[in-house]
Every structure is written in structure tokens, then in C-alpha cells.
Motif scaffolding. Structure first.
Motif, PDB file in Angstrom:
ATOM      1  N   PRO A 193       0.801  -1.231   0.000  1.00  9.35           N
ATOM      2  CA  PRO A 193       0.000   0.000   0.000  1.00  9.35           C
ATOM      3  C   PRO A 193       0.830   1.277   0.000  1.00  9.35           C
ATOM      4  CG  PRO A 193      -0.861  -1.574   1.588  1.00  9.35           C
ATOM      5  CD  PRO A 193       0.453  -2.120   1.124  1.00  9.35           C
ATOM      6  N   PHE A 194       0.260   2.279  -0.620  1.00  4.33           N
ATOM      7  CA  PHE A 194       0.868   3.602  -0.733  1.00  4.33           C
ATOM      8  C   PHE A 194      -0.171   4.643  -0.345  1.00  4.33           C
ATOM      9  CE2 PHE A 194       1.491   7.147  -4.016  1.00  4.33           C
ATOM     10  CZ  PHE A 194       2.287   7.898  -3.181  1.00  4.33           C
ATOM     11  N   ALA A 238     -11.949   2.551   5.491  1.00  4.32           N
ATOM     12  CA  ALA A 238     -11.901   1.517   6.519  1.00  4.32           C
ATOM     13  C   ALA A 238     -12.075   0.153   5.854  1.00  4.32           C
ATOM     14  CB  ALA A 238     -12.998   1.749   7.553  1.00  4.32           C
ATOM     15  N   GLN A 239     -11.980  -0.908   6.621  1.00  2.00           N
ATOM     16  CA  GLN A 239     -12.144  -2.249   6.076  1.00  2.00           C
ATOM     17  C   GLN A 239     -13.548  -2.466   5.516  1.00  2.00           C
ATOM     18  OE1 GLN A 239     -11.003  -5.006   9.137  1.00  2.00           O
ATOM     19  NE2 GLN A 239      -8.865  -4.415   9.085  1.00  2.00           N
ATOM     20  N   THR A 240     -14.503  -1.731   6.065  1.00  2.00           N
ATOM     21  CA  THR A 240     -15.893  -1.874   5.623  1.00  2.00           C
ATOM     22  C   THR A 240     -16.264  -0.910   4.502  1.00  2.00           C
ATOM     23  OG1 THR A 240     -16.546  -0.371   7.396  1.00  2.00           O
ATOM     24  CG2 THR A 240     -16.632  -2.734   7.862  1.00  2.00           C
ATOM     25  N   ALA A 260      -2.124   9.293   8.912  1.00  2.00           N
ATOM     26  CA  ALA A 260      -1.960   8.395  10.055  1.00  2.00           C
ATOM     27  C   ALA A 260      -3.223   7.571  10.282  1.00  2.00           C
ATOM     28  CB  ALA A 260      -1.616   9.203  11.303  1.00  2.00           C
ATOM     29  N   LEU A 261      -4.365   8.205  10.150  1.00  2.00           N
ATOM     30  CA  LEU A 261      -5.643   7.508  10.318  1.00  2.00           C
ATOM     31  C   LEU A 261      -5.790   6.391   9.284  1.00  2.00           C
ATOM     32  CD1 LEU A 261      -8.493   7.298  11.584  1.00  2.00           C
ATOM     33  CD2 LEU A 261      -9.218   9.084   9.968  1.00  2.00           C
ATOM     34  N   LEU A 266      -5.152   0.442   7.788  1.00  2.00           N
ATOM     35  CA  LEU A 266      -4.495  -0.582   6.979  1.00  2.00           C
ATOM     36  C   LEU A 266      -3.759  -1.587   7.864  1.00  2.00           C
ATOM     37  CD1 LEU A 266      -3.049   1.506   3.997  1.00  2.00           C
ATOM     38  CD2 LEU A 266      -5.045  -0.001   3.989  1.00  2.00           C
ATOM     39  N   LEU A 267      -3.187  -1.108   8.950  1.00  2.00           N
ATOM     40  CA  LEU A 267      -2.485  -1.988   9.874  1.00  2.00           C
ATOM     41  C   LEU A 267      -3.441  -2.787  10.758  1.00  2.00           C
ATOM     42  CD1 LEU A 267       0.340   0.455  11.008  1.00  2.00           C
ATOM     43  CD2 LEU A 267       0.683  -1.665   9.720  1.00  2.00           C
ATOM     44  N   ALA A 268      -4.682  -2.338  10.858  1.00  2.00           N
ATOM     45  CA  ALA A 268      -5.635  -2.971  11.766  1.00  2.00           C
ATOM     46  C   ALA A 268      -5.900  -4.425  11.394  1.00  2.00           C
ATOM     47  CB  ALA A 268      -6.947  -2.191  11.776  1.00  2.00           C
TER      48      ALA A 268
END
Length: 436
Positions: A193-194, A238-240, A260-261, A266-268
């Protein structure tokens, strides 16, 4: 072998400054050779690398704060420092100790054999050495200069971030935004990811991301900021699916907080921890503070704003923030490096700063003399005053600010912010005539 007290951090830093003939020596061959010998090019955790002309430190602060709040072990490598070297290397929000850094420096010195390293390269390897041993979940690496040839780029990033792209450090990166963007995009990796929150991302960077088949999250496309006075809405993925976060206030630049958000989400997917709620995220981001980024301090009855802005882009962001928050025009205590765009820094702040007090830092070779700086400002038709001594400049700035019932803005570089803070620490009860 080095001939000094190897348990003395200041001795190490002085020696490191003389190790390599050039302060900056772009290229990865030398540092990679040392890193390979210590197996430092691969870290056993997720790696986030961030490049950008401005906003990198704010991104690192915001992302690390979110991850630490969630309960993950996080390491950060940033530069430059303001008060002391340890600020560059943090684990779980705490700066590492002198002892830890000295041990890391010793390991790097022994591993390098006769390979010459710059100050920044030596420090980068030391940080990676400490991170390798720390059992981390996430490591956040801030690029020092550019991206493609910067020392931190010996480590492959799982997520790459570009906060902004301005014309700066032209001697090393080029004077064209397209070229500079491509240099910064050198931290991107295939199929990873970028994120970019640059409002006008040059096609060279986005096309390179496409070539590498990166999943891109770009401002104006997947990401957006809606400013509402001092409040804002951050739109991210978000993932959703698409999501929004309301921030009632923030001290750090909104684009950096947005990056950052997005990176946090992405790291979640890799975390075993429960993701923070929107209310928790908003609370963390609103509380984030960073030294030298619109940092407000009271000293001897006078109010100060410290900001390390040292290029036109950063100065424009600062001017907007001052106009939103300050009722009266600040007095500006100013210095700058010789390779900076003085007119570009002063122009956006010319209506925001009532008076510019020019000073100089004799122990910083790249710093413009106060006379040279004053000549630059006189051509820009702003009210200017010459005070070569930083202590005298501080005294004059405070006197003017108290008389006008306004604040002092300390501006122009990490060096001047560090110097004025040092003076305040030396004279905690005020200058008391020590300005002579």
C-alpha cells in the motif's frame, strides 16, 4: 577503533560528525554493506516508511500514538532532534537511553570496519540495531532526505507514505516537483500500500505506484479533508468501506493526521488487538502534540509559538493556522539556512507577523548571517530588526511582544527552535539582564 569514552553519548556524536567527509552523501551501497553484516535490512515486524517535504514528524507522532493506545509495541525513528539526540529513537513512546544508544553505536562501529558512514547513516543503523532486538509490532521510519537514496530505504516498507511534496533540498533532489516526487516515491515497494496526502501529487509518483501495482490511497480520491474552522472531517477508507471521522480540534497538520488515520486502518487487519473506536481515535489525534510544530509555551510572562517551518509550503500552513487562532499579529524571531527560499518563507507570513527580528547561529555553518538575512527581508518590504545574538534577539522579541500584547513566533529551522529553548532552560526565571 575509536579513541574516546565509548560510554559517553556526546563523545560518540562529536566523533560521528567527523567520520565522513560530507554531511550528506546520497547512496545506499556503504550503509547496506554494514546493515547486511548485522542483518538489519529486514525487521521482524510491520514497517511503515514516510517521506515528504513537510508533515513527516506529525504523521509519525499521530500513527505511533494510535498504535500505542491500541496496545501495540511501536518504535519510531525520526530526525532531526530539537533538544537532545535521544529524541530520534523512541520505543513505545519513550526515548531510548544514552546507554542503549552507546551500545548500538559500538556495535555499528565494530561492524563497519573501514567503511565510512555519515552522521545520519550511523544513527540510522543504530536505530535499526535497537529495533531488531525490541520485539516490536510496528516500526515507523522517517526519511531524512528524499527517499530513494535515503538511509532508511535499505528496509522494505510494508506501507509507504508521502505527506507532501515541495521544492526543497534542490542540490540533492532536483528543482522540479516531478523529479522530487519520483525521488520520494523511491520508498514504495511492489504490491504494498501507498498513502499520499499531497494535494497536488505529481503524476511521476502516482504512475510509479501503478507500475509497482500498489494499492494507492490518495488525497482527492480515496482520502479527503473537510476543514470547518478549527474542526475538521477526515474521510478515509476503513475495512468496511468509506468512512469519516470528526475532529473538534487538532494541533498537528490535518493531512498528516489523515495519513496516520488511513495507515492505522491498513495496519488494523494485522492486529490481534481490538481496533480503537472513532471516539478513541478522535481523542488521541486531538491530544497529539509535537515539539516545534505550532508548539505554545509560556516563558517569563511572555507567550511563544515555536515552529520549525523552513520552506514555503510549511510557512503557508503556519500562516493559515496563525490567522485562525491568533487575535493579534505575532513578533517573529527568525533565522534561516543559506539554501532556503527566504522570500517563499516570508511571503505567506508577511501579513501575519508584525515585525521580523533577524538573528544568527554561529555554530551552524549553513546558517545565514543576521546581516544577510536582514538584507533579504528588506527587499521584501517587511518591518525588520537586526539582532545577531540569539539572547539579545530573544530579549528584544519579548519586550516587543509584551508591549504589543501579542506572542513571539520562533521560526525558520530546528536549530533556532533548539537554541531559544536552550536559552530558556539556562535562564528559567527570565533573562534578568543576561541578554547583553
Amino acid at each position: 577503533m575509536t579513541d574516546f569514552n565509548r560510554q559517553d553519548l556526546h563523545a560518540w556524536l562529536s566523533w560521528m560528525e567527523s567520520l565522513h567527509p560530507n554531511e550528506i552523501d546520497m547512496g545506499l551501497a556503504r550503509i547496506r554493506q554494514v546493515a547486511d553484516s548485522l542483518e538489519l535490512c529486514s525487521l521482524p515486524c510491520k514497517v511503515v516508511s514516510v517521506a515528504g517535504t513537510n508533515g513527516k514528524g506529525s504523521f509519525v507522532k499521530a500513527l505511533s500514538s494510535l498504535l500505542i493506545e491500541e496496545g501495540r509495541r511501536v518504535a519510531c525513528y525520526t530526525s532531526p532532534h530539537i533538544n537532545f539526540y535521544n529524541e530520534r529513537i523512541a520505543i513505545d513512546g519513550e526515548f531510548v537511553s544514552d546507554e542503549q544508544i552507546c551500545l548500538a553505536f559500538d556495535a555499528i562501529d565494530k561492524a563497519r570496519l573501514d567503511i565510512s558512514l555519515t552522521y545520519f547513516e550511523f544513527g540510522t543503523l543504530a536505530a535499526l540495531y535497537l529495533f531488531k532486538q525490541a520485539e516490536l509490532d510496528v516500526c515507523i521510519l522517517e526519511v531524512g532526505l528524499g527517499g530513494r537514496l535515503d538511509a532508511v530505504n535499505i528496509v522494505d516498507a510494508d506501507i509507504s507514505v508521502i505527506t507532501s511534496i515541495g521544492v526543497d533540498h534542490e542540490a540533492w533532489l532536483g528543482s522540479d516537483r516531478k523529479q522530487i516526487a519520483l525521488e520520494k516515491a523511491g520508498i514504495l515497494r511492489q504490491n504494498r500500500p501507498f498513502i499520499s496526502v499531497e494535494a497536488d501529487l505529481p503524476e511521476t509518483a502516482s504512475s510509479y505506484a501503478d507500475e509497482l501495482q500498489c494499492a494507492s490511497y490518495l488525497l482527492g480520491s480515496e482520502l479527503a479533508v473537510e476543514a470547518q474552522g478549527q474542526a475538521a472531517i477526515l474521510n478515509y477508507q476503513a475495512q468496511t468501506g468509506s468512512a469519516s471521522l470528526f475532529l473538534a480540534e487538532s494541533s498537528l497538520p490535518l493531512p498528516s493526521l489523515l495519513a496516520a488515520l488511513q495507515c492505522y486502518h491498513l495496519l488494523a487487519s494485522d492486529s490481534q488487538k481490538k481496533i480503537l473506536s472513532d471516539a478513541q481515535v478522535a481523542s488521541v489525534l486531538s491530544r497529539c502534540r509535537l515539539s516545534g510544530r505550532y508548539e505554545q509555551i509560556s516563558y517569563s510572562g511572555c507567550e511563544f509559538i515555536f515552529d520549525v517551518a523552513h520552506n514555503p509550503q510549511a510557512a503557508s500552513l503556519l500562516a493559515d493556522k496563525i490567522k485562525q487562532r491568533e487575535e493579534r499579529l505575532p513578533v517573529c524571531l527568525f533565522t534561516a539556512m543559506s539554501d532556503k527560499d527566504i522570500a517563499g518563507i516570508v511571503a505567506p507570513l508577511s501579513e501575519t507577523c508584525a515585525n521580523w527580528i533577524c538573528t544568527e547561529l554561529l555554530d551552524v555553518p549553513r546558517c545565514l548571517s543576521a546581516v544577510e538575512l536582514e538584507q533579504c527581508l528588506l527587499k521584501l518590504d517587511v518591518e525588520t530588526q537586526l539582532e545577531p545574538s540569539p539572547m539579545q534577539a530573544l530579549h528584544v522579541a519579548m519586550s516587543q511582544a509584551l508591549k504589543k500584547k501579542t506572542k513571539v513566533l520562533v521560526l525558520g529551522s530546528f536549530f533556532i527552535v533548539a537554541e531559544i529553548k536552550k536559552l530558556m532552560a539556562e535562564y528559567p526565571n527570565g533573562l534578568n539582564g543576561n541578554h547583553q
